[in-house]
Write a protein that holds these residues in place. Structure first.
Motif, mmCIF file in Angstrom:
data_model
loop_
_atom_site.group_PDB
_atom_site.id
_atom_site.type_symbol
_atom_site.label_atom_id
_atom_site.label_comp_id
_atom_site.label_asym_id
_atom_site.label_seq_id
_atom_site.Cartn_x
_atom_site.Cartn_y
_atom_site.Cartn_z
ATOM 1 N N ALA A 51 1.193 -1.138 -0.031
ATOM 2 C CA ALA A 51 0.413 -0.021 -0.373
ATOM 3 C C ALA A 51 1.028 1.492 0.189
ATOM 4 C CB ALA A 51 -1.348 -0.065 1.632
ATOM 5 N N PRO A 71 3.841 2.115 -1.894
ATOM 6 C CA PRO A 71 4.521 2.716 -2.964
ATOM 7 C C PRO A 71 3.054 3.255 -4.471
ATOM 8 C CG PRO A 71 5.005 0.564 -2.495
ATOM 9 C CD PRO A 71 4.341 0.626 -1.538
ATOM 10 N N LEU A 72 2.049 2.214 -3.708
ATOM 11 C CA LEU A 72 0.282 3.111 -4.547
ATOM 12 C C LEU A 72 0.314 4.569 -3.366
ATOM 13 C CD1 LEU A 72 -1.758 1.560 -6.086
ATOM 14 C CD2 LEU A 72 -3.469 1.541 -4.438
ATOM 15 N N TRP A 87 2.273 6.306 -2.503
ATOM 16 C CA TRP A 87 2.727 7.635 -2.762
ATOM 17 C C TRP A 87 2.782 7.565 -4.129
ATOM 18 C CZ3 TRP A 87 6.738 8.044 -5.949
ATOM 19 C CH2 TRP A 87 8.206 8.608 -5.477
ATOM 20 N N ILE A 88 2.749 6.973 -4.852
ATOM 21 C CA ILE A 88 2.485 6.765 -6.183
ATOM 22 C C ILE A 88 1.583 7.756 -6.819
ATOM 23 C CG2 ILE A 88 1.903 6.201 -8.686
ATOM 24 C CD1 ILE A 88 3.743 3.546 -7.452
ATOM 25 N N ILE A 89 0.200 7.426 -6.071
ATOM 26 C CA ILE A 89 -1.191 8.811 -6.353
ATOM 27 C C ILE A 89 -0.981 9.982 -5.609
ATOM 28 C CG2 ILE A 89 -3.705 8.435 -5.311
ATOM 29 C CD1 ILE A 89 -3.527 5.916 -5.323
ATOM 30 N N ARG A 143 2.787 10.717 -8.079
ATOM 31 C CA ARG A 143 3.202 11.064 -9.485
ATOM 32 C C ARG A 143 1.723 10.962 -10.612
ATOM 33 N NH1 ARG A 143 8.669 10.188 -10.993
ATOM 34 N NH2 ARG A 143 9.373 10.317 -9.211
ATOM 35 N N VAL A 144 0.430 11.154 -10.051
ATOM 36 C CA VAL A 144 -1.281 11.641 -10.352
ATOM 37 C C VAL A 144 -1.181 12.929 -10.236
ATOM 38 C CG1 VAL A 144 -2.711 11.046 -10.057
ATOM 39 C CG2 VAL A 144 -1.988 9.520 -10.123
ATOM 40 N N PRO A 145 -1.062 13.484 -11.667
ATOM 41 C CA PRO A 145 -1.623 15.141 -11.209
ATOM 42 C C PRO A 145 -2.923 15.568 -10.147
ATOM 43 C CG PRO A 145 -1.939 14.418 -13.439
ATOM 44 C CD PRO A 145 -1.629 12.751 -12.701
ATOM 45 N N ARG A 178 -7.841 12.145 -6.351
ATOM 46 C CA ARG A 178 -9.684 12.322 -5.908
ATOM 47 C C ARG A 178 -10.103 10.859 -6.873
ATOM 48 N NH1 ARG A 178 -12.162 13.757 -1.582
ATOM 49 N NH2 ARG A 178 -14.808 13.423 -1.859
ATOM 50 N N ALA A 214 -8.694 8.730 -8.727
ATOM 51 C CA ALA A 214 -7.715 7.524 -8.246
ATOM 52 C C ALA A 214 -7.942 7.039 -7.304
ATOM 53 C CB ALA A 214 -5.875 8.094 -7.974
ATOM 54 N N LEU A 215 -7.841 7.759 -6.157
ATOM 55 C CA LEU A 215 -8.053 7.324 -4.232
ATOM 56 C C LEU A 215 -9.381 6.785 -4.217
ATOM 57 C CD1 LEU A 215 -6.021 7.421 -2.037
ATOM 58 C CD2 LEU A 215 -7.789 9.363 -1.158
ATOM 59 N N ALA A 256 -9.526 3.277 -6.723
ATOM 60 C CA ALA A 256 -8.424 1.926 -5.717
ATOM 61 C C ALA A 256 -9.115 2.373 -5.167
ATOM 62 C CB ALA A 256 -6.785 2.966 -5.373
ATOM 63 N N TRP A 275 3.957 3.484 -13.021
ATOM 64 C CA TRP A 275 2.798 3.900 -13.694
ATOM 65 C C TRP A 275 2.842 1.822 -13.580
ATOM 66 C CZ3 TRP A 275 -0.476 7.135 -13.506
ATOM 67 C CH2 TRP A 275 -0.142 8.536 -13.157
ATOM 68 N N TYR A 317 3.994 -0.193 -11.040
ATOM 69 C CA TYR A 317 3.550 -0.610 -10.142
ATOM 70 C C TYR A 317 1.787 0.076 -10.272
ATOM 71 C CZ TYR A 317 3.310 -1.508 -5.340
ATOM 72 O OH TYR A 317 2.940 -1.564 -4.001
ATOM 73 N N LEU A 318 1.129 0.696 -10.076
ATOM 74 C CA LEU A 318 -0.134 1.361 -10.589
ATOM 75 C C LEU A 318 -0.393 0.232 -10.675
ATOM 76 C CD1 LEU A 318 -1.176 3.912 -8.807
ATOM 77 C CD2 LEU A 318 -1.343 5.107 -10.884
ATOM 78 N N TYR A 369 -3.814 -1.441 -8.830
ATOM 79 C CA TYR A 369 -5.018 -1.124 -10.282
ATOM 80 C C TYR A 369 -5.555 -3.060 -9.894
ATOM 81 C CZ TYR A 369 -5.715 3.141 -8.429
ATOM 82 O OH TYR A 369 -5.394 4.747 -7.718
ATOM 83 N N ILE A 416 -6.965 -5.489 -7.380
ATOM 84 C CA ILE A 416 -7.214 -4.829 -6.672
ATOM 85 C C ILE A 416 -8.549 -5.190 -7.560
ATOM 86 C CG2 ILE A 416 -8.431 -2.332 -5.751
ATOM 87 C CD1 ILE A 416 -6.159 -1.772 -5.024
ATOM 88 N N PHE A 417 -8.837 -4.980 -8.803
ATOM 89 C CA PHE A 417 -10.223 -4.936 -9.500
ATOM 90 C C PHE A 417 -10.534 -6.268 -9.887
ATOM 91 C CE2 PHE A 417 -10.320 -0.853 -9.495
ATOM 92 C CZ PHE A 417 -11.730 -0.712 -9.192
#
Lengths: 287, 263
Positions: A89, A91-92, A94-96, A99-101, A106, A108-109, A112, B12, B14-15, B19, B22-23
């Motif tokens: 969780a 890294p996920l 952290w990336i959100i 890295r995510v604009p 919101r 992306a979260l 997730a 990306w 990893y994302l 995901y 999760i899905f």
């Protein structure tokens, strides 16, 4: 400014407003709990519960390996799940956060944690579809010719762990993300100014600052995981029983309520120990 | 430069992988609820809505759905009302031992549902009280009351006190102040507490399982369906519940939380 001295009438009113909630909690939470604690010190003979004070249930717990093994299984699975969930969780989150604009974060979260909203029982069942002998994974792997015989994943500890990690990765991503975005960028700028590279900044600055959030999430994971009956029962099967499964067994076939009560108290003690460990550890971090 | 591209590529990837993890189960669940055949596993034989039809004609399942809604709404209303009254009392009057009272009200949050359910079951058995939807509801109030109290108590700031005082000066009694002044001001958090509590009660299994007998809630009915093994009908009802929850979530996101964000 809020309230000065209370008139008698005010005090009566205040008690009146608080009373329903307090009485409800006393009657349906505190009293049942105390009753159960008392019951753990009684014992079952035949189908009768004998109200003689004794420690037999607790002594039996420590002498009967099947019961003690339940606690060991519970602890092992819970620790594995907690560690794996944090590792996945973080890294996920952290990336959100990084890295995510900003304007997509919101979304992306929400995405997730969307499967979080499937029914709890159904979520474990859907993992069965994926992991069972003729399930998605096995059919894919045999179809690709990677394995000849289907893997036995369902009804093992692995399946329980996968089911749990799936649930708690979503939960932890949420708590860690909210921790990360509260972090002022100034700390990182300062670290960079002082010559730290990205890794050093993360290891010495960002990670310690998000540690309280991680610990809170990890403790929540621990508590929810160790007390759960549904996921191990559906995914783990009857091979390696965890404590909640053993508690439910006492209720069913054996109708041994005092033993179930004693095991519940032991479960609660395990959670309390975890809390004490976490709390102390957090305090050291703050000092 | 190359390193940055690499790091962002890894991010990306990893994302995407997490995901997918999760899905995966949800996607499989929904896909095979449309399975034209008896097994909800590959191969996918073709598209069919027969399992949804089977769900809607299943009397027991529909009854369980109704029971779940009843229990969720009733227990959430009780939790919100009791939680609101207690929050009002503890935030507006300084009673002796208020820290203890807060602790008592929050305490059930720290205990697993299994243990709460066992305690109630032991007591109800000892008192020879029959198990029913009512006992499930009582159990659900025990787990949701701390939540409702905490959410509503946290939103009772001191800045609302003057408005309440003004209402009192104009002759309103406590109940009028609560109903016409405090509750409307706190409506966003009361609604948030209510809907959160509805979702928890709606999805709760172990308390509903141990404290019910003849009339059961939806998770308990789905649990008994699992005994027949993998079944596309279970996929169908599972997908429907998921759809309903997501719809509720989106409504909340766009109405309630959207509004509080603007304020």
């Amino acid at each position: 400014m809020t309230a000065t001295t209370l008139e008698d009438a005010d005090r009566r009113k205040a008690w009146g407003f608080a009373a329903p909630a307090l009485l409800w909690t006393l009657a349906f939470f505190v009293v049942p709990f105390l009753f159960m604690a008392a019951m753990s010190l009684w014992k079952r003979e035949g189908r009768e519960i004998v109200r003689v004070w004794n420690l037999d249930n607790y002594l039996r717990f420590f002498s009967e390996s099947a019961l003690l093994q339940g606690l060991v299984n519970s602890l092992e699975i819970t620790v594995i799940v907690t560690v794996l969930s944090v590792l996945l969780a973080y890294p996920l989150a952290w990336i959100i956060a990084e890295r995510v604009p900003k304007r997509f974060q919101r979304m992306a979260l929400i995405l997730a944690i969307l499967p979080f909203w499937t029914s709890y029982v159904v979520r474990s069942y859907s993992w069965l579809l994926v992991l069972s002998k003729n399930g998605v994974i096995n059919q894919m792997l045999t179809g690709l010719g990677l394995i000849a015989e289907p893997l036995e994943i369902a009804s093992t500890r692995t399946a329980t762990v996968i089911g749990f990690v799936h649930f708690f990765v979503m939960l932890l991503t949420l708590t860690i993300y909210s921790n990360l975005i509260q972090l002022s960028p100034n700390y990182r700028r300062a670290a960079a100014d002082l010559g730290a590279n990205a890794f050093q900044t993360f290891w010495h600055v960002v990670l310690p600052l998000t540690l309280p959030g991680i610990m809170t999430g990890a403790f929540l994971t621990f508590v929810l995981c160790i007390g759960d009956y549904v996921t191990p029962q559906i995914l783990g099967g009857n091979n390696e029983l965890v404590l909640p499964q053993i508690i439910m067994l006492q209720l069913g076939r054996r109708a041994d309520f005092p033993m179930a009560a004693a095991l519940s108290i032991i479960l609660m003690l395990a959670v309390t120990v975890a809390y004490v460990l976490c709390a102390r550890w957090l305090k050291i971090e703050r000092a | 430069m190359l390193r940055r591209v690499f790091v962002s590529g890894v991010s990306w990837a990893y994302l995407a992988i997490v995901y997918a993890f999760i899905f995966l189960p949800v996607a499989v669940l929904v896909l095979f609820s449309f399975q034209d055949g008896r097994l909800p596993v590959p191969p996918f034989n073709g598209f069919s809505t027969q399992w949804y039809e089977a769900v809607f004609v299943d009397r027991k399942l529909m009854a369980a759905l109704g029971n779940s809604m009843l229990v969720a709404i009733c227990s959430s209303v009780v939790s919100c009302v009791l939680g609101f009254l207690a929050a009002y009392s503890l935030a507006r009057y300084k009673l002796p031992g208020s820290a203890l009272q807060r602790g008592l009200l929050i305490a059930p949050m720290t205990v697993s549902y299994l243990i709460i359910a066992l305690g109630l079951l032991a007591l109800l058995n000892a008192l020879h009280m029959p198990l029913s939807l009512l006992t499930v509801g009582i159990g659900h109030v025990v787990i949701n009351l701390p939540l409702c109290f905490a959410i509503i108590y946290a939103s009772m700031g001191d800045h609302q006190i003057n408005i309440e005082r003004a209402a009192r000066d104009l002759g309103a009694n406590d109940f009028k102040v609560m109903a016409l002044v405090t509750a409307p001001m706190l409506m966003p958090s009361i609604l948030a507490a209510f809907f959160l509590s509805v979702t928890f009660s709606w999805d709760e299994f172990i308390i509903a399982f141990l404290l019910s007998r003849f009339d059961v809630t939806l998770p308990v009915e789905i649990w008994s369906m699992l005994r027949s093994g993998l079944n596309p009908k279970t996929n169908a009802i599972g997908s429907l519940v998921f759809l309903a929850s997501v719809a509720l979530l989106l409504i909340l996101e766009f109405s309630l939380f959207g509004r509080t964000k603007k304020q």
